[in-house]
Every structure is written in structure tokens, then in C-alpha cells.
Enzyme design. Structure first.
Site, PDB file in Angstrom:
ATOM      1  CB  THR A 121      -0.868  -0.042   1.317  1.00  0.00           C
ATOM      2  OG1 THR A 121      -1.650  -1.228   1.220  1.00  0.00           O
ATOM      3  CG2 THR A 121      -1.901   1.410   1.318  1.00  0.00           C
ATOM      4  CE  LYS A 152     -13.042 -10.438   5.573  1.00  0.00           C
ATOM      5  NZ  LYS A 152     -13.034 -10.919   4.014  1.00  0.00           N
ATOM      6  CE  LYS A 205      -5.121  -1.446   1.128  1.00  0.00           C
ATOM      7  NZ  LYS A 205      -5.721  -2.900   1.832  1.00  0.00           N
ATOM      8  CE1 TYR A 252     -21.672  -7.023  14.484  1.00  0.00           C
ATOM      9  CE2 TYR A 252     -20.876  -6.713  12.349  1.00  0.00           C
ATOM     10  CZ  TYR A 252     -21.537  -7.189  13.001  1.00  0.00           C
ATOM     11  OH  TYR A 252     -22.759  -8.133  12.586  1.00  0.00           O
ATOM     12  CB  ALA A 253     -20.112  -0.104  18.832  1.00  0.00           C
ATOM     13  N   GLY A 258      -7.633  -1.538  14.866  1.00  0.00           N
ATOM     14  CA  GLY A 258      -6.342  -1.716  15.112  1.00  0.00           C
ATOM     15  C   GLY A 258      -5.494  -2.202  13.782  1.00  0.00           C
ATOM     16  CB  CYS A 261      -4.235  -2.202   7.037  1.00  0.00           C
ATOM     17  SG  CYS A 261      -3.049  -3.431   6.351  1.00  0.00           S
TER      18      CYS A 261
HETATM   19  P1  NAD Z   1       5.174  -7.367   6.789  1.00  0.00           P
HETATM   20  O1  NAD Z   1       5.780  -6.534   7.869  1.00  0.00           O
HETATM   21  O2  NAD Z   1       4.350  -8.478   7.255  1.00  0.00           O
HETATM   22  O3  NAD Z   1       5.934  -8.134   5.461  1.00  0.00           O
HETATM   23  C1  NAD Z   1       6.968  -7.388   5.003  1.00  0.00           C
HETATM   24  C2  NAD Z   1       7.983  -8.415   4.691  1.00  0.00           C
HETATM   25  O4  NAD Z   1       8.750  -7.504   3.446  1.00  0.00           O
HETATM   26  C3  NAD Z   1       8.903  -8.441   5.878  1.00  0.00           C
HETATM   27  O5  NAD Z   1       9.068 -10.081   5.857  1.00  0.00           O
HETATM   28  C4  NAD Z   1      10.286  -7.948   5.375  1.00  0.00           C
HETATM   29  O6  NAD Z   1      11.405  -8.546   5.875  1.00  0.00           O
HETATM   30  C5  NAD Z   1      10.374  -7.874   3.929  1.00  0.00           C
HETATM   31  N1  NAD Z   1      11.210  -7.047   3.342  1.00  0.00           N
HETATM   32  C6  NAD Z   1      11.523  -5.570   3.511  1.00  0.00           C
HETATM   33  N2  NAD Z   1      12.316  -5.082   2.754  1.00  0.00           N
HETATM   34  C7  NAD Z   1      12.630  -6.168   1.917  1.00  0.00           C
HETATM   35  C8  NAD Z   1      13.500  -6.183   0.827  1.00  0.00           C
HETATM   36  N3  NAD Z   1      14.186  -5.339   0.215  1.00  0.00           N
HETATM   37  N4  NAD Z   1      13.707  -7.445  -0.141  1.00  0.00           N
HETATM   38  C9  NAD Z   1      12.834  -8.409   0.383  1.00  0.00           C
HETATM   39  N5  NAD Z   1      12.071  -8.444   1.439  1.00  0.00           N
HETATM   40  C10 NAD Z   1      12.128  -7.273   2.189  1.00  0.00           C
HETATM   41  O7  NAD Z   1       3.896  -6.724   5.913  1.00  0.00           O
HETATM   42  P2  NAD Z   1       2.508  -6.981   5.311  1.00  0.00           P
HETATM   43  O8  NAD Z   1       1.471  -6.753   6.407  1.00  0.00           O
HETATM   44  O9  NAD Z   1       2.834  -8.261   4.496  1.00  0.00           O
HETATM   45  O10 NAD Z   1       2.303  -5.705   4.391  1.00  0.00           O
HETATM   46  C11 NAD Z   1       3.052  -5.472   3.256  1.00  0.00           C
HETATM   47  C12 NAD Z   1       2.442  -4.417   2.628  1.00  0.00           C
HETATM   48  O11 NAD Z   1       1.087  -4.712   2.080  1.00  0.00           O
HETATM   49  C13 NAD Z   1       2.272  -3.040   3.188  1.00  0.00           C
HETATM   50  O12 NAD Z   1       2.304  -2.095   2.283  1.00  0.00           O
HETATM   51  C14 NAD Z   1       0.760  -3.370   3.872  1.00  0.00           C
HETATM   52  O13 NAD Z   1       0.164  -2.054   3.919  1.00  0.00           O
HETATM   53  C15 NAD Z   1       0.037  -3.856   2.662  1.00  0.00           C
HETATM   54  N6  NAD Z   1      -1.188  -4.761   2.983  1.00  0.00           N
HETATM   55  C16 NAD Z   1      -1.166  -5.273   4.070  1.00  0.00           C
HETATM   56  C17 NAD Z   1      -2.390  -6.136   4.438  1.00  0.00           C
HETATM   57  C18 NAD Z   1      -2.282  -6.794   5.658  1.00  0.00           C
HETATM   58  O14 NAD Z   1      -3.653  -7.264   6.045  1.00  0.00           O
HETATM   59  N7  NAD Z   1      -1.336  -7.230   6.281  1.00  0.00           N
HETATM   60  C19 NAD Z   1      -3.581  -6.015   3.285  1.00  0.00           C
HETATM   61  C20 NAD Z   1      -3.385  -5.330   2.419  1.00  0.00           C
HETATM   62  C21 NAD Z   1      -2.163  -4.617   2.110  1.00  0.00           C
END
Ligand code: NAD
Length: 460
Positions: A121, A152, A205, A252-253, A258, A261
Site C-alpha cells: 500500500t 483481510k 486502496k 460494529y461498535a 487496530g 493497515c
Molecule cells: P510484513 O511486515 O508482514 O512483511 C513485509 C516483509 O517484507 C517482511 O518479511 C520484510 O522482511 C520484507 N522486506 C522488507 N524489505 C525487503 C526487501 N528489500 N527485500 C525483500 N524483502 C523485504 O508486511 P505485510 O503486512 O505483509 O504488508 C505488506 C504491504 O501490504 C504493506 O504495504 C501493507 O500496508 C500492505 N497490505 C497489508 C495487508 C495486511 O492485512 N497485512 C493487507 C493489504 C495490504
């Protein structure tokens, strides 16, 4: 197709294993050597229903592999997903250092006509920044796509396999057809591809998460007013959710949103708007209201027992920011536990999957952990519900009653019926609904139960 996913966290691991399941040969690359070693030994580092089966199945079929050599993954790919973290910087804006680092590695190793797909994102303009960063390092032609992820946590595999829609911001017809090929196995039920320009996809997004967060904060404010006026927010929710123009989701309240995201994305969008001279007043209010809502349970606890909680013991059911995940990033439980400890109380918590994460990274040994939810209750002056785990919705009330020193419940997720709780002899505080129970009757431990005024909820 040869696909490489850079970043093997919650999103990258789900995307990589689902794409492997869809018949692609997928390399998941991450700089975290421990994580990759664990994955290569068949263990997954996060709890996400159904994901372990997908990983082991595709690992053994040879369609999925894990590596710390990101460059090698890039060299073999027709499509590269960037799925690294974009955590909040000090001013709330998205920290793009991981994204740009990934872009530099791509630039050093990319082969011709690869599509680079932004899954992380990122604020509007970032995909173009990534294009420039790559182009600084190579003259090889490549394409850029913004393909935000809407999964999600807790139902991530299902969300990826059966998406409501696939949003793609594309820069060329070739990018479009490559994305159609990648997603073809997942859109057979007719859910749409929505193609658009790259900036609009990036903005989509943030707008989606902002809308969902707005609904939650709106209902939390309505809940506060319900408590003042004697209305019941659960009735109101049903009343408005049945309106087709409104719909039932995210109404839902509770104790505030948290997770990894909503909090960061709302702040990042406010920051982007500031940069462009636009004051997103609605979102500022959403953010402020959520910060206040995270303290709703502790305000109720203080109102009931007073500010000094020394010598008191509280049980917490649920540590993860929501059920079916072990993710504790920005979890409301953290705010509650911190405030209880600061006020002198001791805490014993149970969560079906998040306890090892809590122990290792967040709460360490500042609290006790129960083997199960009942064990947390021994000598407890109050049960605090912070996550609506299904398994906690029908507890054995006779065990709960026997174990607790005071039969008092603070329910941040409205999982019990107030009338039933009253009939079971509990003092029960929830969100936006009538509180029930009698202070005098329940204060049987000898602890200071507070004055009759303290029986009122924080909202009076
Ligand atoms: P996360 O922290 O769980 O995972 C990120 C991973 O990237 C880590 O394992 C880290 O070691 C790795 N990383 C960092 N720099 C790197 C590099 N240069 N080369 C290779 N690996 C590298 O993060 P996440 O929750 O998976 O979120 C990732 C993105 O997706 C974010 O932008 C987040 O906003 C978006 N997103 C997350 C969700 C969710 O529910 N978690 C949903 C939609 C979008």
C-alpha cells in the site's frame, strides 16, 4: 508464468502461495533469513487459516520456493510483486524505504519486458517513483502496475482466491494482458477486473481503508451517544445495516480499529492530503475518534474501580487485533494492558493464537498468560474482552463465576447479551448498550468496589 514476490510477510506469503496454487512457478524472496529458513523447513511464521496447507502443498510440488537472494528471484521473473512493508514514518507518512530498496534490487537484475507490480500500500505517485528508481539502474524495458491488495487477515486466503474485485492501475496493454493472465484462475466467478490509471489504483486502496475506518469510528461515536441517551447501539446497527444504501458491514461498535493497515493508512492519507494542501477533516476526526475509542474500556474500568488499581487482577480474553490472526500490530488490547499495569493492576491474558507473539515481541513477561481462557480468571476482579474470538462466545458460566473474585465483565466487543449476563449474576459493561448488574451484590472480594457513582459507565 515465473512470478517473484518480494517480501514474504502477511501479504507476500499469501499472494505467493495462492499464485503457486493457481499454477504459476513462484519465488518468494525476503531479506529476513530466519523467516526464509523457517519457511524452507515447512513452518510458517504467521497464523493465517489455510495458509500452512497451501505453503506445504506448493512447496512439495515444486511450484513454490523461498530464498533470501532477492536478485536471483528478480532475474528469473516474468512478473515481480513488491509486497514489502510500508510502516508509518514519524510524521505519519508511509515509510517507502523498503519499497525503494526493493526497486533498486529489481533495477540491478531485471530482465526485459518484466511487469513490476506494486502490491504494497503506497501513496499516489510511488509506483512512478519505483519506475524511476529502476530506470536509473537499467536500460531494459519493463512495465509498471499498481495492484493494491484488499485481503483481510484471518480470511486472507479466501479473499485472494475469491476477490470481490481486482484493481489494476496499468501503463500499457501488455501490462493489462499480463495481469489478466495472472488473475484468470481467481476471477472465474465473474468478479470484475477494474482497470484504471496507476494513480487512481494507488488512491483506491487508501480510499477503501478510509471508508471502512470511517464506518467504524462513526458507529463508535453513535455508541457513545447511545450510552448517554439509553439507546442500544446493537439495535441501531441492525436498523441501519438493513438499509441497502448502507449495508451491514463494518458497523460494529467496539474498542476501535487496530492492526497493521487502518491506523497507518489513515494517517498516511491525511499526510498525503496535507502535502497537496487538502485538509481531510473527516479522516482527522476518524483518527482522533479511534484514538479515544481505544481507551473506552480502561475508562469504564476506572469509572467502576477508581484510578488506583493496585492489588487488583484483571483477565484479558483476546490479544490479537481481531480474531483468526496472531497479528498484534496496533491491537487495542495493548492499550488496555498498558493502562491496567500503569494503574497498578496485574493481568493474566489468553489468546488462542497470539500468545507467543505477545510474549516474544509486545508484552513479554509484564503479564501472566493462561493456558486457556478459564485459567486467566482465577482471583480475577474483572474480565476484559478485547478480541471477539468465536470460542469465547459461549463460555461455561459456572466455571467463570466460580473462578472470578468479582463477577464483573468489561466487553469491548459486545459478544454477550446484557439481559442474560444480568440473569447470570454478572455486572456487565459493554459498548453503546445498557450496563447491567449490581455493584453491591458483586463486590464480594473485599476489594474497594467504589461508590455508587462509580457504578456508572464512563459515559455517565
Ligand atoms: P510484513 O511486515 O508482514 O512483511 C513485509 C516483509 O517484507 C517482511 O518479511 C520484510 O522482511 C520484507 N522486506 C522488507 N524489505 C525487503 C526487501 N528489500 N527485500 C525483500 N524483502 C523485504 O508486511 P505485510 O503486512 O505483509 O504488508 C505488506 C504491504 O501490504 C504493506 O504495504 C501493507 O500496508 C500492505 N497490505 C497489508 C495487508 C495486511 O492485512 N497485512 C493487507 C493489504 C495490504
Amino acid at each position: 508464468m515465473e512470478v517473484t514476490v518480494i517480501g514474504t510477510g502477511y501479504v507476500g506469503l499469501v499472494v505467493g502461495s495462492c499464485l503457486a496454487e493457481g499454477g504459476n512457478r513462484v519465488t518468494c524472496a525476503d531479506i529476513d533469513a530466519d523467516k526464509i529458513a523457517q519457511l524452507n523447513s515447512g513452518e510458517i511464521s504467521i497464523y493465517e487459516p489455510g495458509l500452512d496447507r497451501l505453503v506445504s502443498h506448493n512447496l512439495s510440488s515444486g511450484r513454490l520456493r523461498f530464498t533470501t537472494d532477492v536478485g536471483e528471484g528478480v532475474r528469473t521473473a516474468d512478473a515481480i510483486f513488491i509486497a514489502v512493508g510500508t510502516p508509518p514514518g514519524e510524521d505519519g507518512s508511509a515509510n517507502l524505504s523498503f519499497v525503494l530498496e526493493a526497486a533498486r534490487t529489481i533495477g540491478d537484475h531485471i530482465r526485459p519486458n518484466t511487469v513490476v507490480i506494486m502490491k504494497s500500500t503506497v501513496p499516489v505517485g510511488t509506483s512512478e517513483l519505483v519506475r524511476s528508481e529502476i530506470a536509473l539502474r537499467t536500460e531494459t524495458p519493463f512495465y509498471i502496475c499498481s495492484n493494491p491488495e484488499f485481503l483481510k487477515e484471518g480470511d486472507a486466503v479466501g479473499d485472494f482466491m475469491y476477490p470481490d474485485r481486482v484493481v489494476c492501475g496499468v501503463d500499457a496493454d501488455e501490462t493489462r494482458s499480463r495481469m489478466e493472465e495472472i488473475y484468470e484462475p481467481f476471477v472465474r466467478s465473474g468478479n470484475p477486473f477494474i482497470f484504471m490509471d496507476i494513480s487512481s489504483a494507488e488512491m483506491t486502496k487508501y480510499a477503501a481503508n478510509s471508508m471502512l475506518a470511517t464506518r467504524i469510528s462513526f458507529m463508535n461515536q453513535i455508541a457513545e451517544l447511545c450510552e448517554k441517551t439509553g439507546a442500544d447501539v446493537e439495535m441501531v446497527r441492525r436498523g441501519i445495516g438493513s438499509d441497502k444504501r448502507i449495508g451491514p458491514s463494518f458497523l460494529y461498535a467496539g474498542t476501535g480499529y487496530g492492526g497493521s493497515c487502518f491506523p497507518k493508512d489513515i494517517q498516511a492519507l491525511i499526510q498525503t492530503a496535507d502535502d497537496f494542501g487538502v485538509d481531510l477533516k473527516v479522516l482527522r476526526a476518524v483518527h482522533e475518534s479511534n484514538d479515544r475509542q481505544k481507551t473506552v474500556l480502561i475508562r469504564k474500568i476506572r469509572s467502576r474501580f477508581g484510578d488506583d488499581l493496585s492489588g487488583m487482577r484483571f483477565s484479558i480474553w483476546g490479544l490479537a487485533f481481531k480474531p483468526e490472526t496472531d497479528d498484534m500490530r496496533a491491537a487495542p488490547s495493548l492499550t488496555v494492558v498498558k493502562a491496567l499495569l500503569e494503574a497498578g493492576a496485574t493481568v493474566c491474558a489468553h489468546d488462542p493464537v497470539a500468545m507467543s507473539v505477545a510474549r516474544e515481541f509486545y508484552l513479554k513477561d509484564t503479564i501472566d498468560y493462561g493456558e486457556d481462557e478459564y485459567e486467566t480468571l482465577t482471583g480475577s476482579d474483572g474480565l476484559v474482552i478485547t478480541t471477539e474470538w468465536l470460542q469465547n462466545r459461549r463460555p461455561d458460566w459456572s466455571v467463570v463465576s466460580k473462578r472470578m473474585a468479582q463477577r464483573i465483565i468489561f466487553d469491548g466487543r459486545n459478544i454477550f447479551d446484557p439481559m442474560r449476563m444480568e440473569s447470570l449474576g454478572f455486572e456487565y459493561y459493554s459498548i453503546g448498550r445498557h450496563q447491567v448488574g449490581s455493584t453491591v451484590q458483586q463486590a464480594r472480594s473485599g476489594a474497594d468496589a467504589g461508590s455508587s457513582d462509580s457504578f456508572k459507565s464512563d459515559n455517565g
